[in-house]
Design a protein around this motif. Structure first.
Motif, PDB file in Angstrom:
ATOM      1  N   SER A  50      29.917  41.957  53.497  1.00 55.24           N
ATOM      2  CA  SER A  50      29.886  42.539  52.159  1.00 55.24           C
ATOM      3  C   SER A  50      31.041  43.517  52.035  1.00 55.24           C
ATOM      4  CB  SER A  50      28.556  43.256  51.925  1.00 55.24           C
ATOM      5  OG  SER A  50      28.485  43.778  50.616  1.00 55.24           O
ATOM      6  N   LEU A  51      31.878  43.341  51.021  1.00 59.29           N
ATOM      7  CA  LEU A  51      33.072  44.156  50.852  1.00 59.29           C
ATOM      8  C   LEU A  51      33.032  44.918  49.523  1.00 59.29           C
ATOM      9  CD1 LEU A  51      35.786  41.554  51.948  1.00 59.29           C
ATOM     10  CD2 LEU A  51      34.651  43.268  53.376  1.00 59.29           C
ATOM     11  N   ASN A  52      33.501  46.156  49.562  1.00 60.97           N
ATOM     12  CA  ASN A  52      33.610  46.948  48.339  1.00 60.97           C
ATOM     13  C   ASN A  52      35.005  46.724  47.763  1.00 60.97           C
ATOM     14  OD1 ASN A  52      34.455  49.843  47.029  1.00 60.97           O
ATOM     15  ND2 ASN A  52      32.299  49.358  46.688  1.00 60.97           N
ATOM     16  N   VAL A  53      35.085  46.027  46.644  1.00 57.54           N
ATOM     17  CA  VAL A  53      36.377  45.636  46.079  1.00 57.54           C
ATOM     18  C   VAL A  53      36.461  45.998  44.602  1.00 57.54           C
ATOM     19  CG1 VAL A  53      36.734  43.720  47.681  1.00 57.54           C
ATOM     20  CG2 VAL A  53      35.489  43.322  45.534  1.00 57.54           C
ATOM     21  N   LEU A  54      37.681  46.050  44.109  1.00 58.47           N
ATOM     22  CA  LEU A  54      37.927  46.183  42.669  1.00 58.47           C
ATOM     23  C   LEU A  54      38.467  44.849  42.176  1.00 58.47           C
ATOM     24  CD1 LEU A  54      39.161  48.974  40.522  1.00 58.47           C
ATOM     25  CD2 LEU A  54      40.576  46.935  40.496  1.00 58.47           C
ATOM     26  N   ILE A  55      37.977  44.399  41.018  1.00 59.48           N
ATOM     27  CA  ILE A  55      38.394  43.123  40.450  1.00 59.48           C
ATOM     28  C   ILE A  55      39.352  43.355  39.284  1.00 59.48           C
ATOM     29  CG2 ILE A  55      37.623  40.934  39.458  1.00 59.48           C
ATOM     30  CD1 ILE A  55      36.613  41.486  42.306  1.00 59.48           C
ATOM     31  N   TYR A  56      40.471  42.631  39.288  1.00 55.37           N
ATOM     32  CA  TYR A  56      41.428  42.700  38.184  1.00 55.37           C
ATOM     33  C   TYR A  56      42.031  41.312  37.992  1.00 55.37           C
ATOM     34  CZ  TYR A  56      45.210  42.808  41.674  1.00 55.37           C
ATOM     35  OH  TYR A  56      46.068  42.500  42.692  1.00 55.37           O
ATOM     36  N   ARG A  57      42.888  41.165  36.997  1.00 53.68           N
ATOM     37  CA  ARG A  57      43.531  39.877  36.740  1.00 53.68           C
ATOM     38  C   ARG A  57      44.998  39.938  37.148  1.00 53.68           C
ATOM     39  NH1 ARG A  57      40.407  36.321  33.935  1.00 53.68           N
ATOM     40  NH2 ARG A  57      38.522  37.216  32.991  1.00 53.68           N
ATOM     41  N   ASP A  58      45.464  38.868  37.797  1.00 49.55           N
ATOM     42  CA  ASP A  58      46.865  38.829  38.212  1.00 49.55           C
ATOM     43  C   ASP A  58      47.745  38.398  37.037  1.00 49.55           C
ATOM     44  OD1 ASP A  58      46.595  36.070  37.935  1.00 49.55           O
ATOM     45  OD2 ASP A  58      46.691  35.637  40.078  1.00 49.55           O
ATOM     46  N   SER A  59      49.034  38.156  37.302  1.00 48.49           N
ATOM     47  CA  SER A  59      49.989  37.821  36.235  1.00 48.49           C
ATOM     48  C   SER A  59      49.650  36.507  35.536  1.00 48.49           C
ATOM     49  CB  SER A  59      51.409  37.756  36.797  1.00 48.49           C
ATOM     50  OG  SER A  59      51.475  36.829  37.874  1.00 48.49           O
ATOM     51  N   GLU A  60      48.809  35.679  36.171  1.00 47.10           N
ATOM     52  CA  GLU A  60      48.388  34.407  35.557  1.00 47.10           C
ATOM     53  C   GLU A  60      46.958  34.484  35.045  1.00 47.10           C
ATOM     54  OE1 GLU A  60      49.173  31.129  38.158  1.00 47.10           O
ATOM     55  OE2 GLU A  60      51.208  31.814  38.619  1.00 47.10           O
ATOM     56  N   ASP A  61      46.465  35.703  34.878  1.00 50.30           N
ATOM     57  CA  ASP A  61      45.110  35.967  34.357  1.00 50.30           C
ATOM     58  C   ASP A  61      43.992  35.433  35.236  1.00 50.30           C
ATOM     59  OD1 ASP A  61      45.786  37.541  32.258  1.00 50.30           O
ATOM     60  OD2 ASP A  61      45.680  35.986  30.724  1.00 50.30           O
ATOM     61  N   ARG A  62      44.263  35.266  36.526  1.00 49.43           N
ATOM     62  CA  ARG A  62      43.215  34.859  37.459  1.00 49.43           C
ATOM     63  C   ARG A  62      42.555  36.102  38.036  1.00 49.43           C
ATOM     64  NH1 ARG A  62      47.094  31.181  41.124  1.00 49.43           N
ATOM     65  NH2 ARG A  62      48.083  33.245  41.106  1.00 49.43           N
ATOM     66  N   LEU A  63      41.224  36.044  38.233  1.00 49.05           N
ATOM     67  CA  LEU A  63      40.524  37.172  38.827  1.00 49.05           C
ATOM     68  C   LEU A  63      40.913  37.307  40.297  1.00 49.05           C
ATOM     69  CD1 LEU A  63      36.930  36.848  37.312  1.00 49.05           C
ATOM     70  CD2 LEU A  63      38.720  38.460  36.676  1.00 49.05           C
ATOM     71  N   ILE A  64      41.283  38.517  40.680  1.00 44.81           N
ATOM     72  CA  ILE A  64      41.712  38.813  42.040  1.00 44.81           C
ATOM     73  C   ILE A  64      40.968  40.057  42.521  1.00 44.81           C
ATOM     74  CG2 ILE A  64      43.674  39.542  43.494  1.00 44.81           C
ATOM     75  CD1 ILE A  64      43.928  36.687  42.724  1.00 44.81           C
ATOM     76  N   ALA A  65      40.661  40.098  43.816  1.00 45.72           N
ATOM     77  CA  ALA A  65      39.991  41.256  44.395  1.00 45.72           C
ATOM     78  C   ALA A  65      40.982  42.073  45.225  1.00 45.72           C
ATOM     79  CB  ALA A  65      38.830  40.808  45.274  1.00 45.72           C
ATOM     80  N   THR A  66      40.753  43.376  45.279  1.00 41.35           N
ATOM     81  CA  THR A  66      41.560  44.251  46.129  1.00 41.35           C
ATOM     82  C   THR A  66      40.652  45.266  46.809  1.00 41.35           C
ATOM     83  OG1 THR A  66      43.387  45.836  46.234  1.00 41.35           O
ATOM     84  CG2 THR A  66      42.075  45.827  44.224  1.00 41.35           C
ATOM     85  N   LEU A  67      40.989  45.598  48.057  1.00 41.70           N
ATOM     86  CA  LEU A  67      40.269  46.635  48.791  1.00 41.70           C
ATOM     87  C   LEU A  67      40.891  48.009  48.535  1.00 41.70           C
ATOM     88  CD1 LEU A  67      39.902  44.742  52.180  1.00 41.70           C
ATOM     89  CD2 LEU A  67      38.020  45.368  50.663  1.00 41.70           C
ATOM     90  N   ARG A  68      42.085  48.023  47.979  1.00 42.52           N
ATOM     91  CA  ARG A  68      42.811  49.275  47.773  1.00 42.52           C
ATOM     92  C   ARG A  68      42.171  50.133  46.684  1.00 42.52           C
ATOM     93  NH1 ARG A  68      48.694  46.907  46.970  1.00 42.52           N
ATOM     94  NH2 ARG A  68      47.438  45.123  46.329  1.00 42.52           N
ATOM     95  N   GLU A  69      42.303  51.445  46.866  1.00 43.62           N
ATOM     96  CA  GLU A  69      41.794  52.389  45.879  1.00 43.62           C
ATOM     97  C   GLU A  69      42.809  52.534  44.752  1.00 43.62           C
ATOM     98  OE1 GLU A  69      38.974  54.038  45.606  1.00 43.62           O
ATOM     99  OE2 GLU A  69      38.068  53.318  47.478  1.00 43.62           O
TER     100      GLU A  69
END
Length: 281
Positions: A50-69
């Motif tokens: 289980s990972l604590n991530v933030l979800i955003y969209r990349d340059s092609e509007d695909r959902l991407i996860a990041t561990l960075r604050e």
């Protein structure tokens, strides 16, 4: 349910050559969200973690996860630096490689590269994270501030018919009414110290840039006295000097100047001379 722009706990569904795919909570594995390899180079991530991530969209509007604050998440406000500008708006650094867009129609003023501005982060109609300087809807009522409390805030809007809107502590509703705003000059982005003059029933706060009368007189008296100390003990201003001259030299109003001079004379700190005032040694 996946919330774009928010941190959330997601489980690793499977790992591929390009990264780890996180369970999006649907029955279709095609909906799983990619956490790219470069996000966990030094981490031993396994299926089921289980990972604590933030979800955003990349340059092609695909959902991407990041561990960075990031410096801010959706629904919150923060001061972010402008790193680039384009015809559609400005781009702000929020901590990831992909900068956040501040569209032209969401700017209160024409922003400048290298400067920081108070913005809110929200998800637009297309599901993309976007910044706005129109932060009224992000602010909260305050239950902790009381009349005559001294606090700080950032000017985020100026309405000539109403007054100066302030984000108190960059979080709460604040307003300097026109009746109080006339005592100082403001511009959007100013970080200011203000006094609470009224707490409304809905938790919104009316503010003044002025201190209580006796404190204000003492402050202005100190300003004048220090100026005179640095000017061979002389002040070449009188009660007949123009308001502009007083403002230019001391940065206070003529009314405040006269009260402070009266205070200094009363306390035998200065004496009146032909062209102004002199410190009593």
């Amino acid at each position: 349910m996946i919330k774009v722009g928010h941190r959330q706990e997601l489980k690793v569904n499977n790992i591929s050559s390009i990264g780890a795919y996180l369970d999006a909570g649907t029955s279709d594995t095609k909906d799983n969200i990619l956490l790219p390899n470069n996000e966990f180079v030094d981490l031993d991530i396994k299926v089921g973690d289980s990972l604590n991530v933030l979800i955003y969209r990349d340059s092609e509007d695909r959902l991407i996860a990041t561990l960075r604050e990031t410096k801010v998440v959706a629904g919150r406000i923060e001061k972010l630096e402008v790193v680039d500008k384009a015809p559609i708006g400005a781009f702000l650094d929020w901590g990831l490689n992909k900068d956040i867009l501040l569209p032209k129609d969401q700017q209160e003023i024409d922003v400048e590269i290298g400067k920081k501005y108070l913005v809110g982060l929200y998800e637009d109609k297309k599901g993309r994270l976007t910044a706005t300087m129109k932060i009224y809807k992000f602010l909260l009522p305050s239950t902790k501030l009381k009349k005559n409390d001294i606090t700080t805030g950032t000017v985020y809007r100026i309405n000539k018919d109403i007054g100066v809107f302030v984000a108190i502590e960059n979080r709460y509703f604040g307003l300097i009414p026109n009746s109080e705003a006339k005592y100082s000059e403001f511009k959007i982005g100013d970080e200011i110290t203000v006094r609470v003059i009224r707490v409304r029933e809905d938790g919104k706060i009316d503010l003044s840039p002025r201190q209580l009368s006796y404190l204000e007189i003492d402050e202005h008296s100190n300003i004048i006295y220090k100026y005179m100390e640095n000017n061979n003990g002389i002040l070449n201003l009188t009660d007949k000097s123009s308001p502009d001259s007083i403002k230019k030299i001391l940065n206070i109003s003529k009314k405040s100047f006269k009260k402070a001079i009266g205070n200094l004379l009363k306390n035998n700190k200065i004496i009146k001379i032909e062209k102004g005032f002199k410190i009593i040694k």
